[in-house]
Design an enzyme around this catalytic site. Structure first.
Site, PDB file in Angstrom:
ATOM      1  CB  ALA A 112      -0.916  -0.013   1.229  1.00 29.23           C
ATOM      2  CG  ASN A 181       0.468  -6.318   6.109  1.00 23.14           C
ATOM      3  OD1 ASN A 181       1.113  -7.333   6.315  1.00 23.14           O
ATOM      4  ND2 ASN A 181      -0.844  -6.293   6.111  1.00 23.14           N
ATOM      5  CG  HIS A 211      -0.285   4.358   4.790  1.00 21.21           C
ATOM      6  ND1 HIS A 211      -0.618   3.555   5.865  1.00 21.21           N
ATOM      7  CD2 HIS A 211      -0.981   3.872   3.737  1.00 21.21           C
ATOM      8  CE1 HIS A 211      -1.460   2.627   5.459  1.00 21.21           C
ATOM      9  NE2 HIS A 211      -1.702   2.792   4.184  1.00 21.21           N
TER      10      HIS A 211
HETATM   11  N1  LIG Z   1       1.765  -5.115   2.209  1.00 23.37           N
HETATM   12  C1  LIG Z   1       0.682  -4.349   2.282  1.00 23.37           C
HETATM   13  O1  LIG Z   1       0.753  -3.133   2.207  1.00 23.37           O
HETATM   14  C2  LIG Z   1      -0.670  -5.003   2.479  1.00 23.37           C
HETATM   15  C3  LIG Z   1      -1.826  -4.242   2.300  1.00 23.37           C
HETATM   16  C4  LIG Z   1      -3.061  -4.848   2.472  1.00 23.37           C
HETATM   17  C5  LIG Z   1      -3.144  -6.195   2.836  1.00 23.37           C
HETATM   18  N2  LIG Z   1      -1.984  -6.892   3.011  1.00 23.37           N
HETATM   19  C6  LIG Z   1      -2.036  -8.323   3.411  1.00 23.37           C
HETATM   20  O2  LIG Z   1      -2.617  -9.062   2.376  1.00 23.37           O
HETATM   21  C7  LIG Z   1      -3.427 -10.103   2.946  1.00 23.37           C
HETATM   22  C8  LIG Z   1      -4.559 -10.437   1.992  1.00 23.37           C
HETATM   23  O3  LIG Z   1      -5.423  -9.322   1.905  1.00 23.37           O
HETATM   24  P1  LIG Z   1      -6.894  -9.430   1.277  1.00 23.37           P
HETATM   25  O4  LIG Z   1      -7.543  -8.124   1.485  1.00 23.37           O
HETATM   26  O5  LIG Z   1      -6.836  -9.999  -0.082  1.00 23.37           O
HETATM   27  O6  LIG Z   1      -7.533 -10.527   2.272  1.00 23.37           O
HETATM   28  P2  LIG Z   1      -8.897 -11.324   2.094  1.00 23.37           P
HETATM   29  O7  LIG Z   1      -9.329 -11.679   3.467  1.00 23.37           O
HETATM   30  O8  LIG Z   1      -9.833 -10.595   1.210  1.00 23.37           O
HETATM   31  O9  LIG Z   1      -8.461 -12.668   1.319  1.00 23.37           O
HETATM   32  C9  LIG Z   1      -7.621 -13.633   1.879  1.00 23.37           C
HETATM   33  C10 LIG Z   1      -7.607 -14.841   0.956  1.00 23.37           C
HETATM   34  O10 LIG Z   1      -6.602 -15.748   1.415  1.00 23.37           O
HETATM   35  C11 LIG Z   1      -7.142 -17.076   1.409  1.00 23.37           C
HETATM   36  N3  LIG Z   1      -6.433 -17.882   2.391  1.00 23.37           N
HETATM   37  C12 LIG Z   1      -6.318 -17.680   3.722  1.00 23.37           C
HETATM   38  N4  LIG Z   1      -5.583 -18.655   4.297  1.00 23.37           N
HETATM   39  C13 LIG Z   1      -5.236 -19.502   3.295  1.00 23.37           C
HETATM   40  C14 LIG Z   1      -4.483 -20.693   3.228  1.00 23.37           C
HETATM   41  N5  LIG Z   1      -3.918 -21.225   4.322  1.00 23.37           N
HETATM   42  N6  LIG Z   1      -4.334 -21.292   2.025  1.00 23.37           N
HETATM   43  C15 LIG Z   1      -4.876 -20.779   0.907  1.00 23.37           C
HETATM   44  N7  LIG Z   1      -5.596 -19.627   0.898  1.00 23.37           N
HETATM   45  C16 LIG Z   1      -5.769 -19.016   2.083  1.00 23.37           C
HETATM   46  C17 LIG Z   1      -8.615 -16.907   1.706  1.00 23.37           C
HETATM   47  O11 LIG Z   1      -9.306 -18.046   1.245  1.00 23.37           O
HETATM   48  C18 LIG Z   1      -8.912 -15.629   0.919  1.00 23.37           C
HETATM   49  O12 LIG Z   1      -9.212 -15.976  -0.431  1.00 23.37           O
HETATM   50  C19 LIG Z   1      -3.918  -9.540   4.287  1.00 23.37           C
HETATM   51  O13 LIG Z   1      -4.017 -10.561   5.239  1.00 23.37           O
HETATM   52  C20 LIG Z   1      -2.879  -8.535   4.666  1.00 23.37           C
HETATM   53  O14 LIG Z   1      -2.038  -9.038   5.692  1.00 23.37           O
HETATM   54  C21 LIG Z   1      -0.773  -6.344   2.827  1.00 23.37           C
END
Ligand SMILES: NC(=O)c1ccc[n+]([C@@H]2O[C@H](COP(=O)([O-])OP(=O)(O)OC[C@H]3O[C@@H](n4cnc5c(N)ncnc54)[C@H](O)[C@@H]3O)[C@@H](O)[C@H]2O)c1
Length: 260
Positions: A112, A181, A211
């Site tokens: 992000a 994150n 941010h």
């Molecule tokens: N780096 C960044 O700036 C940033 C920003 C936003 C989110 N994120 C991270 O990205 C992650 C995903 O975000 P999102 O909004 O897409 O989440 P979300 O909840 O919409 O989707 C998560 C997906 O992961 C799948 N999943 C969970 N555990 C699993 C496993 N063990 N095996 C297979 N699939 C699995 C779920 O089925 C779902 O499809 C968040 O948890 C967050 O930590 C990082």
């Protein structure tokens, strides 16, 4: 480059759909592994082991627990891994495990935020004296299971900005796994967890998630302000994140003429 995606949520579904549509030259989507009750539309779904076997790069868009459980398996199978749930790396043991695993290589998504390259360059010149990241977003996405009910209610009912937590980056990342994150990303970029102070502000009037990153050191002073539209599907995430992932995949697949 054959690319597989773990996670079909707000980030993974966009990444997979765009890859499937050929949005990144030289990249072919192998499939998506997920744990949702229903399969996503329009993209091939594969069991995790098959996804790894068929991909050269696996993109984790599935959350911190999934990264900890599955990340080392991707790398040990000789596949590269692009990490989106960077906050999980506040756990030093997991970070060390991923860095030591292989023969696949681990890459981090900028997610992000931006400015991480310049912060890393500034830190390379000499230790930074201060680094701060202040994240402001709507209160609903900041209510956490560890909060006493009274604090959770105060957040939900806030009619003005409230600073929910200000602490070292590692503490804030652990307290807000879906929202902080970015604090981990800044700490990893400057290579100094203890120098980075993070704050999380709940603002009922925040139409966008902001941010503000500031840093000071021998190379100069820096200030980055990012205002992201939230993801319509997962308000704790931002709409930009899947496109940061796609940009990173593009850089890995076509490494000539990209910024480093
Ligand atoms: N780096 C960044 O700036 C940033 C920003 C936003 C989110 N994120 C991270 O990205 C992650 C995903 O975000 P999102 O909004 O897409 O989440 P979300 O909840 O919409 O989707 C998560 C997906 O992961 C799948 N999943 C969970 N555990 C699993 C496993 N063990 N095996 C297979 N699939 C699995 C779920 O089925 C779902 O499809 C968040 O948890 C967050 O930590 C990082």
């Amino acid at each position: 480059m054959k690319v597989g995606v773990i996670g079909a949520g707000s980030i993974g579904s966009v990444v997979a759909t765009r890859l499937r549509a050929g949005a990144v030259p030289g990249v072919r989507l192998t499939g998506v592994a997920h744990s949702d009750p229903a399969d996503p539309d329009g993209v091939p779904v594969l069991p995790f082991d098959e996804l790894v076997a068929e991909s050269e790069l696996v993109v984790e868009c599935a959350g911190q627990q999934a990264l900890a459980a599955l990340g080392p398996r991707v790398l040990d199978a000789g596949r590269d891994l692009l990490v989106v749930s960077v906050g999980a790396l506040a756990d030093q043991h997991l970070l060390d495990t991923l860095l030591a695993a292989g023969p696949g290589a681990v890459h981090l998504s900028t997610g992000a935020i931006g400015g991480l390259d310049l912060l890393a360059a500034a830190a390379a010149m000499g230790p930074l004296e201060s680094v701060e990241i202040v994240t402001t977003k709507k209160p609903a996405g900041l209510v956490q299971p560890w909060m006493p009910e009274e604090q959770a209610n105060r957040l939900r009912e806030a009619d003005a900005p409230v600073e929910v937590l200000r602490a070292p980056a590692r503490t804030v990342t652990a307290a807000f796994p879906a929202s902080a994150n970015v604090a981990a990303s800044v700490a990893l970029a400057v290579g100094a967890w203890d120098t980075v102070e993070a704050a999380v502000v709940a603002d009922p009037g925040a139409a966008r998630t902001s941010h503000v990153i500031t840093a000071e050191g021998p190379a100069g002073t820096y200030r980055f302000e990012i205002n992201n539209h939230p993801s319509p599907r997962t308000p704790t995430s931002s709409r930009i994140v899947p496109y940061a992932v796609l940009s990173a995949i593009g850089g890995l697949a076509n490494p000539r003429g990209v910024f480093r």
